[in-house]
Design a protein around this motif. Structure first.
Motif, PDB file in Angstrom:
ATOM      1  N   TYR A 299       0.844  -1.206   0.000  1.00  0.00           N
ATOM      2  CA  TYR A 299       0.000   0.000   0.000  1.00  0.00           C
ATOM      3  C   TYR A 299       0.878   1.254   0.000  1.00  0.00           C
ATOM      4  O   TYR A 299       0.658   2.193  -0.776  1.00  0.00           O
ATOM      5  CB  TYR A 299      -0.895  -0.039   1.235  1.00  0.00           C
ATOM      6  N   ILE A 300       1.873   1.254   0.853  1.00  0.00           N
ATOM      7  CA  ILE A 300       2.746   2.427   0.992  1.00  0.00           C
ATOM      8  C   ILE A 300       3.627   2.610  -0.245  1.00  0.00           C
ATOM      9  O   ILE A 300       3.836   3.727  -0.720  1.00  0.00           O
ATOM     10  CB  ILE A 300       3.594   2.295   2.275  1.00  0.00           C
ATOM     11  N   GLU A 301       4.129   1.501  -0.778  1.00  0.00           N
ATOM     12  CA  GLU A 301       4.996   1.598  -1.959  1.00  0.00           C
ATOM     13  C   GLU A 301       4.244   2.108  -3.182  1.00  0.00           C
ATOM     14  O   GLU A 301       4.856   2.626  -4.115  1.00  0.00           O
ATOM     15  CB  GLU A 301       5.625   0.234  -2.251  1.00  0.00           C
ATOM     16  N   SER A 302       2.924   1.962  -3.173  1.00  0.00           N
ATOM     17  CA  SER A 302       2.125   2.405  -4.319  1.00  0.00           C
ATOM     18  C   SER A 302       1.592   3.828  -4.160  1.00  0.00           C
ATOM     19  O   SER A 302       0.874   4.322  -5.028  1.00  0.00           O
ATOM     20  CB  SER A 302       0.944   1.449  -4.542  1.00  0.00           C
ATOM     21  N   LEU A 303       1.929   4.496  -3.063  1.00  0.00           N
ATOM     22  CA  LEU A 303       1.442   5.862  -2.854  1.00  0.00           C
ATOM     23  C   LEU A 303       1.956   6.791  -3.947  1.00  0.00           C
ATOM     24  O   LEU A 303       3.132   6.770  -4.304  1.00  0.00           O
ATOM     25  CB  LEU A 303       1.894   6.390  -1.488  1.00  0.00           C
ATOM     26  N   GLY A 304       1.057   7.607  -4.457  1.00  0.00           N
ATOM     27  CA  GLY A 304       1.431   8.598  -5.449  1.00  0.00           C
ATOM     28  C   GLY A 304       1.638   9.958  -4.812  1.00  0.00           C
ATOM     29  O   GLY A 304       1.395  10.146  -3.614  1.00  0.00           O
ATOM     30  N   PRO A 305       2.067  10.934  -5.593  1.00  0.00           N
ATOM     31  CA  PRO A 305       2.352  12.270  -5.049  1.00  0.00           C
ATOM     32  C   PRO A 305       1.120  13.017  -4.545  1.00  0.00           C
ATOM     33  O   PRO A 305       1.255  13.999  -3.823  1.00  0.00           O
ATOM     34  CB  PRO A 305       2.991  13.000  -6.232  1.00  0.00           C
TER      35      PRO A 305
ATOM     36  N   SER B 215       4.683   9.862  -0.387  1.00  0.00           N
ATOM     37  CA  SER B 215       5.450   9.107  -1.379  1.00  0.00           C
ATOM     38  C   SER B 215       6.944   9.410  -1.363  1.00  0.00           C
ATOM     39  O   SER B 215       7.700   8.831  -2.144  1.00  0.00           O
ATOM     40  CB  SER B 215       4.894   9.386  -2.782  1.00  0.00           C
ATOM     41  N   THR B 216       7.395  10.294  -0.467  1.00  0.00           N
ATOM     42  CA  THR B 216       8.821  10.625  -0.420  1.00  0.00           C
ATOM     43  C   THR B 216       9.609   9.492   0.246  1.00  0.00           C
ATOM     44  O   THR B 216       9.086   8.794   1.124  1.00  0.00           O
ATOM     45  CB  THR B 216       9.061  11.927   0.356  1.00  0.00           C
ATOM     46  N   PRO B 217      10.866   9.288  -0.133  1.00  0.00           N
ATOM     47  CA  PRO B 217      11.665   8.189   0.441  1.00  0.00           C
ATOM     48  C   PRO B 217      11.776   8.259   1.965  1.00  0.00           C
ATOM     49  O   PRO B 217      11.713   7.225   2.639  1.00  0.00           O
ATOM     50  CB  PRO B 217      13.038   8.365  -0.224  1.00  0.00           C
ATOM     51  N   GLN B 218      11.940   9.470   2.510  1.00  0.00           N
ATOM     52  CA  GLN B 218      12.094   9.600   3.960  1.00  0.00           C
ATOM     53  C   GLN B 218      10.840   9.129   4.696  1.00  0.00           C
ATOM     54  O   GLN B 218      10.918   8.401   5.695  1.00  0.00           O
ATOM     55  CB  GLN B 218      12.393  11.061   4.332  1.00  0.00           C
ATOM     56  N   LYS B 219       9.683   9.544   4.194  1.00  0.00           N
ATOM     57  CA  LYS B 219       8.429   9.155   4.852  1.00  0.00           C
ATOM     58  C   LYS B 219       8.149   7.660   4.657  1.00  0.00           C
ATOM     59  O   LYS B 219       7.590   7.004   5.540  1.00  0.00           O
ATOM     60  CB  LYS B 219       7.271   9.988   4.293  1.00  0.00           C
ATOM     61  N   ARG B 220       8.538   7.136   3.521  1.00  0.00           N
ATOM     62  CA  ARG B 220       8.342   5.696   3.301  1.00  0.00           C
ATOM     63  C   ARG B 220       9.204   4.882   4.262  1.00  0.00           C
ATOM     64  O   ARG B 220       8.776   3.840   4.768  1.00  0.00           O
ATOM     65  CB  ARG B 220       8.670   5.329   1.852  1.00  0.00           C
ATOM     66  N   ASP B 221      10.421   5.341   4.517  1.00  0.00           N
ATOM     67  CA  ASP B 221      11.284   4.652   5.474  1.00  0.00           C
ATOM     68  C   ASP B 221      10.648   4.651   6.862  1.00  0.00           C
ATOM     69  O   ASP B 221      10.712   3.655   7.596  1.00  0.00           O
ATOM     70  CB  ASP B 221      12.657   5.330   5.529  1.00  0.00           C
ATOM     71  N   ARG B 222      10.026   5.773   7.213  1.00  0.00           N
ATOM     72  CA  ARG B 222       9.345   5.867   8.503  1.00  0.00           C
ATOM     73  C   ARG B 222       8.191   4.859   8.572  1.00  0.00           C
ATOM     74  O   ARG B 222       7.960   4.218   9.598  1.00  0.00           O
ATOM     75  CB  ARG B 222       8.827   7.288   8.699  1.00  0.00           C
ATOM     76  N   ALA B 223       7.490   4.719   7.455  1.00  0.00           N
ATOM     77  CA  ALA B 223       6.378   3.769   7.405  1.00  0.00           C
ATOM     78  C   ALA B 223       6.869   2.333   7.537  1.00  0.00           C
ATOM     79  O   ALA B 223       6.240   1.505   8.211  1.00  0.00           O
ATOM     80  CB  ALA B 223       5.610   3.938   6.097  1.00  0.00           C
TER      81      ALA B 223
END
Length: 571
Positions: A417-423, A444-452
């Protein structure tokens, strides 16, 4: 050899064979001597699903056979048109790489999508895998089974105002209320619904029609440069959307259930209007189809690939199937479902009347298909620029009842779900059990995805279940951080019923009503019961969702991935 001995051996072989045959008959299990039939698999888009199922049931009752006496049966598998194309191209790629043999049962014999845009996409993608082979053929090579034009669905009181517009999509660019469209219409905000173009044929046709409308060009004439040039107008239209979706018929049903204050215009198939008016409850408004001057006819054809995965006997059987599906008696099934027949001589039937909100003699020009690269540019523009933004709180129950396989499936699902987030999409992840933890904000930014990803890894099954308290906490967070001109929603994923909340269900209902669709800050709720039905109360989850015009679904470790992927298309 002794003649008596030879006769005796033959008798033994015959007795053995008869014994096997008798045993198979007694146990009901097939064996090699009785397995004389084969299956014709028909992979169809969602709009044709019911027609295929009903027709297949009647067809199989006739026990069809080939000229050589070999029996076969018809089975139907229904997916979104997008998934039909994806599935067949994936199988074709596996065949090309020799990781899948051509006689594997995964391959369908027949294919259908809900419109010619996806039909052209299928041709293009298979041709890229197998250049010069022409496995799918031309669009017109495939016999027409049924069709259903795209229409604007609206209430009877708003229909006349929409009909006065020579080009409704163009009018929607700069209008906000129905009274701006027609002085005789009520001062009602324009709230639009249509399915997501990335996962639904009707949504894709809607998006293409919008580009054609604002540009003044036919879809065939549109270029990639046009997409960039007109995407601002598309964004203005999309700003009126209050929800996307994966199912055209579900959106139409929700519109009838919730009324014009929830959604005042829906872009749907004509068949969806007929279905909505066929199942009206007492007190519900009647809805009408408004036909654009030019629209997509949504042709649903029977595609018989001239490909190595279709054997000679399958081809012969498929031709029988096609002839049967186009026969007058079976075409009546289509008309009863609100689909226009694929055979012109077949009458439309009683449902194509004002009683069911449609016009049997409606006149409109048929829109064609853009080039595949233009469609790709439209989808990219929609995802990255024109789509209405969304802000979704995902509530994840991590109570002690989350067993290892449940937790692993949830973690895998959340990651996808998170990897498919768009802008245009952002979410807040909240983990709850006996405690309700602070939200983790993700985009969808790399920093926020890492947090997720850290949130997902640290999910730990423990404690009780404060479902009601967590639901209100999510609503309150969204209320305090409400994103204007966006879809704001809550998704609840729980595997158990509430055990520790201070709040009662009735109190939660009263609170959620304050942010229902009649409020200025609309917050939708969607609930997923995860695991065995006895572990939670479906009625409670249905109630929570329906408090705020969402819906409930049941999932398990095998289905949760697809369920959440579909749910994401709502936003």
């Amino acid at each position: 050899m002794n003649t008596k001995l030879l006769s005796y051996q033959r008798l033994i072989h015959l007795s053995t064979a008869l014994g096997i045959l008798f045993l198979g008959a007694c146990t009901g299990k097939p064996n090699r001597l009785t397995q004389q039939s084969f299956e014709v698999k028909f992979l169809v888009g969602s709009a044709l699903g019911q027609f295929c199922e009903q027709a297949a049931e009647q067809f199989n009752q006739q026990q069809p056979k080939l000229a050589n006496g070999k029996g076969f049966s018809l089975s139907c598998e229904t997916k979104s048109s997008s998934d039909v194309v994806t599935s067949l191209t994936s199988l074709a790629q596996q065949l090309k790489s020799r990781s899948l043999k051509r006689n594997r049962p995964e391959f369908p014999t027949l294919v259908s999508v809900d419109g010619e845009i996806y039909h052209r996409q299928l041709i293009d993608q298979i041709n890229q895998i197998f250049p010069g082979k022409d496995y799918i053929g031309e669009i017109t090579d495939a016999p027409l089974l049924a069709h259903s034009p795209m229409v604007f669905m609206t209430s009877a009181e708003l229909a006349d105002g929409l009909r006065q517009q020579p080009d409704l999509y163009k009018a929607l660019v700069n209008t906000k209320t129905h009274q701006e469209l027609d002085p005789n219409s009520p001062q009602l905000p324009i709230h639009l619904v249509h399915t997501a173009p990335t996962g639904s044929n009707s949504g894709l046709q809607t998006l293409v029609a919008q580009f054609a409308s604002v540009s003044g060009k036919g879809p065939e004439q549109l270029t990639v440069a046009d997409v960039q040039g007109y995407q601002t107008q598309i964004q203005a239209i999309q700003s009126k959307v209050i929800r996307y979706g994966v199912s055209t018929s579900s959106l139409a049903k929700d519109m009838v259930k919730n009324g014009s204050f929830w959604a005042s215009i829906a872009s749907v198939y004509e068949s969806s209007v007929i279905a909505a008016n066929s199942n009206q409850q007492a007190g519900q408004s009647r809805y009408e189809a408004v036909y654009p001057q030019a629209t997509f006819t949504s042709n649903m054809r029977a595609i018989l690939p001239k490909a190595p995965w279709v054997s000679r006997q399958e081809k012969a059987a498929a031709q029988q199937v096609i002839d049967y599906l186009r026969s007058p008696q079976v075409q009546k099934i289509a008309t009863e479902l609100g689909l226009r027949p694929g055979v012109p001589e077949v009458p439309l039937g009683a449902k194509f009347s004002a009683q069911f909100g449609v016009d049997s003699k409606a006149r409109y020009d048929s829109l064609g298909s853009p080039q595949p690269e233009v469609v790709a540019a439209m989808l990219k523009s929609w995802q990255e620029f024109a789509k209405k933004p969304s802000q979704v709180v995902v509530l994840v129950n991590s109570s002690g009842s989350m067993s290892e396989n449940k937790l692993a499936a949830v973690q895998k699902t959340l990651r996808a779900y998170i990897e498919s987030l768009g802008p245009k999409e952002q979410i807040a992840l909240i983990d709850f059990d006996s405690e309700i933890r602070p939200p983790v904000l993700v985009d969808s930014t790399p920093q926020k995805r890492d947090r997720a990803m850290a949130f997902i890894v640290n999910l730990n099954p423990d404690g009780g279940n404060r479902l009601y308290d967590a639901a209100l906490e999510a609503r309150n967070w969204l209320q305090n951080n409400y994103l204007e001109r966006a879809i704001n929603a809550v998704v609840i994923l729980t595997d158990g019923e509430d055990s520790d909340s201070k709040l009662r269900l009735e109190q939660l209902s009263q609170e959620l009503e304050k942010t229902g669709f009649s409020s200025e800050k609309r917050i939708a709720f969607f609930t997923v019961g995860y695991g065995n039905e006895g572990d939670f109360k479906p009625k409670v989850l249905e109630q929570i969702a329906e408090f705020n015009w969402g819906y409930y679904r049941q999932g398990d470790p095998s289905s949760i991935f697809k369920l959440m992927a579909d749910l994401k298309l709502e936003f």
